[in-house]
Design an enzyme around this catalytic site. Structure first.
Site, PDB file in Angstrom:
ATOM      1  N   ARG A  71      39.361  19.959  26.505  1.00  0.00           N
ATOM      2  CA  ARG A  71      40.732  19.836  26.005  1.00  0.00           C
ATOM      3  C   ARG A  71      40.756  19.347  24.556  1.00  0.00           C
ATOM      4  O   ARG A  71      41.773  19.498  23.877  1.00  0.00           O
ATOM      5  CB  ARG A  71      41.546  18.882  26.885  1.00  0.00           C
ATOM      6  N   ARG A 122      52.802   6.684  30.198  1.00  0.00           N
ATOM      7  CA  ARG A 122      53.318   7.008  28.873  1.00  0.00           C
ATOM      8  C   ARG A 122      54.753   7.447  29.042  1.00  0.00           C
ATOM      9  O   ARG A 122      55.056   8.640  29.131  1.00  0.00           O
ATOM     10  CB  ARG A 122      52.454   8.103  28.228  1.00  0.00           C
ATOM     11  N   CYS A 142      45.849  13.429  30.575  1.00  0.00           N
ATOM     12  CA  CYS A 142      44.808  12.505  31.036  1.00  0.00           C
ATOM     13  C   CYS A 142      45.432  11.296  31.725  1.00  0.00           C
ATOM     14  O   CYS A 142      46.456  10.783  31.282  1.00  0.00           O
ATOM     15  CB  CYS A 142      43.963  12.016  29.857  1.00  0.00           C
ATOM     16  N   ASP A 202      42.138   6.479  20.770  1.00  0.00           N
ATOM     17  CA  ASP A 202      41.325   7.667  21.062  1.00  0.00           C
ATOM     18  C   ASP A 202      39.876   7.518  20.600  1.00  0.00           C
ATOM     19  O   ASP A 202      39.047   8.388  20.874  1.00  0.00           O
ATOM     20  CB  ASP A 202      41.947   8.913  20.416  1.00  0.00           C
ATOM     21  N   LYS A 208      43.627  18.621  17.125  1.00  0.00           N
ATOM     22  CA  LYS A 208      44.311  18.920  18.389  1.00  0.00           C
ATOM     23  C   LYS A 208      45.685  18.254  18.421  1.00  0.00           C
ATOM     24  O   LYS A 208      46.676  18.877  18.807  1.00  0.00           O
ATOM     25  CB  LYS A 208      43.464  18.404  19.550  1.00  0.00           C
ATOM     26  N   ASN A 209      45.752  16.993  18.024  1.00  0.00           N
ATOM     27  CA  ASN A 209      47.015  16.269  18.133  1.00  0.00           C
ATOM     28  C   ASN A 209      48.038  16.695  17.083  1.00  0.00           C
ATOM     29  O   ASN A 209      49.188  16.253  17.130  1.00  0.00           O
ATOM     30  CB  ASN A 209      46.766  14.757  18.053  1.00  0.00           C
TER      31      ASN A 209
END
Length: 437
Positions: free
Chosen positions: A398, A122, A117, A306, A22-23
């Site tokens: 997600r 950030r 999230c 994560d 995903k990232n």
């Protein structure tokens, strides 16, 4: 209301395949906007809600996006709009990554401030600092960021105050079309940075040093679409590695790359977990008794934030006192209260959590407080007594494809159902009587 219901007990065995990361896929899709010619064909794209969201952003900008199972074809050769509205960007922080490509190609971009999230602040100041160093003017106001440059961006030497993944990616994409050489220092080193650089180079960019703290980019005049396969998702791999260990199981995590999960492997082995590298993945064998460990989250190659909540679930089964310290995000312990509903013994001290184990976890109804917390609560449910019901699955969706189905394939007693919320349920006969009396 959708829920995942887990009944604890039983060992997980078998093979599970990890999806594309995903990232990695989100910045790669954003980078496709730079290609003024040709089509990009992206393979091993996971069927995630975030991929759907960023595809909607791309279509809004006038790019053609075709999704066929795990392959996404993008044609951004037409004239694009350079604005990304709030209705899309609020859903997903990675939408902000279109700013660099648009600025590089058109000298203008206007993007809503990002969502994602709620795990902590950030800041995007490092992104903006990079764009300004390359000659862009940046205005922030009314919930938007607008950047513009006269002519091409100019190559520059940029030192990031912190090794931000998003800033490294965004500025690297912008520099790909800048005039002259750009040197980025104190860069993030995550595997997803390397994957993005490899994709940009396939498109005709000249990026050197990705994966180290210094990246050099020699700007070119244009990029063209290219074919690229997304790297495996190291966080999904790590999540299933924890699932195998917590259930005392024996699972081959197919596509898991040892190089991407070394810090996790080191800590799990310290806890007594057996991890073997095989030709097509990592085999994880859970021990009868887990040992307590201490963990501090750090930028790559340190322990990934994560994986913090999933490791907390594993620590709850370890014998002794474990300590987990979160240094990346200041608000990433919201799942602690949910674990406590399951009878977990946890104590928060500043940015650390003291974990007393082993806890006799009990099934309960709990809510996913963020993407990774959702997975962690399900992992805890695998060893809890009775049934655990996990809600707020929008977060889980997600980042994980068919998570419950994959666990069930390994032998877990888990199902995803659509159960009416309490306020939507018809009152029972007794309640109806009391209401009418």
């Amino acid at each position: 209301m959708e829920k995942i219901i887990v009944r604890g007990g039983g060992q997980l065995t078998g093979t599970v395949k990890v999806e594309g990361a995903k990232n990695a896929v989100l910045p790669v899709i954003a980078a496709s906007l730079i290609a003024s010619e040709g089509k990009s064909i992206l393979k091993e794209v996971p069927a995630l809600a975030d991929v759907t969201t960023i595809s909607e952003v791309m279509r809004y900008m006038n790019a053609d996006v075709d999704i066929n199972q795990n392959t996404v074809t993008i044609d951004a050769s037409r004239e694009l709009t350079t604005e990304a509205p709030f209705e899309y960007v609020r859903k997903m922080r990675a939408s902000f990554l279109v700013l660099g490509p648009l600025l590089a190609r058109y000298g203008h971009a206007k993007v809503a401030l990002p969502g994602g999230c709620a795990i902590g602040s950030r800041p995007i100041d490092q992104h903006l600092k990079g764009f300004e160093a390359m000659g862009a003017k940046v205005n922030v106001g009314n919930g938007f960021i607008e950047a513009y440059a006269e002519g091409r961006l100019q190559g520059a030497r940029i030192y990031f105050d912190v090794p931000s993944v998003g800033a490294t990616e965004n500025v690297m994409m912008a520099a790909a079309l800048a005039e002259g050489k750009t040197v980025l220092e104190n860069c993030a080193k995550e595997p997803e940075i390397v994957d993005l650089a490899n994709y940009l180079n396939k498109m005709g960019a000249k990026v050197i040093g990705a994966g180290t703290e210094t990246i050099r980019i020699h700007g070119v005049e244009k990029l063209t679409g290219a074919e690229h396969t997304i790297i495996p998702d190291r966080i999904e791999a790590g999540t299933f590695m924890v699932a195998a260990a917590i259930s005392k199981g024996n699972v081959l995590v197919k596509n898991a790359e040892l190089e991407h999960v070394r810090s996790l492997v080191a800590k799990m082995e310290e806890m007594g977990v057996i991890i073997q590298e095989e030709e097509d993945g990592l085999r994880v064998i859970g021990p009868k008794k887990l040992k307590a460990v201490d963990i501090k989250t750090m930028p790559h190659p340190g322990f990934p934030t994560d994986m913090q909540s999933q490791m907390m679930a594993l620590m709850l089964q370890a014998h002794g006192t474990s300590v987990i310290t979160e240094t990346v995000f200041e608000n990433r312990f919201m799942h602690v209260e949910e674990f406590r509903r399951m009878n977990a013994h946890l104590k928060i001290e500043g940015r650390s959590v003291i974990v007393e184990g082993p806890s006799d976890l009990q099934g309960a109804e709990v809510a996913a407080t963020d993407l990774r917390a959702g997975a962690a609560l399900i992992l805890a449910g695998l060893v809890a007594d009775g049934y655990t019901r996990v809600t707020e699955l929008k977060h889980l969706d997600r980042g994980y494809v068919d998570f419950a189905e994959k666990l069930r394939g390994l032998g877990a007693d888990v199902e995803r159902i659509n159960e009416p919320a309490a306020e939507e349920m018809e009152p029972t006969t007794d309640v109806k009587s009391s209401l009418s009396s």
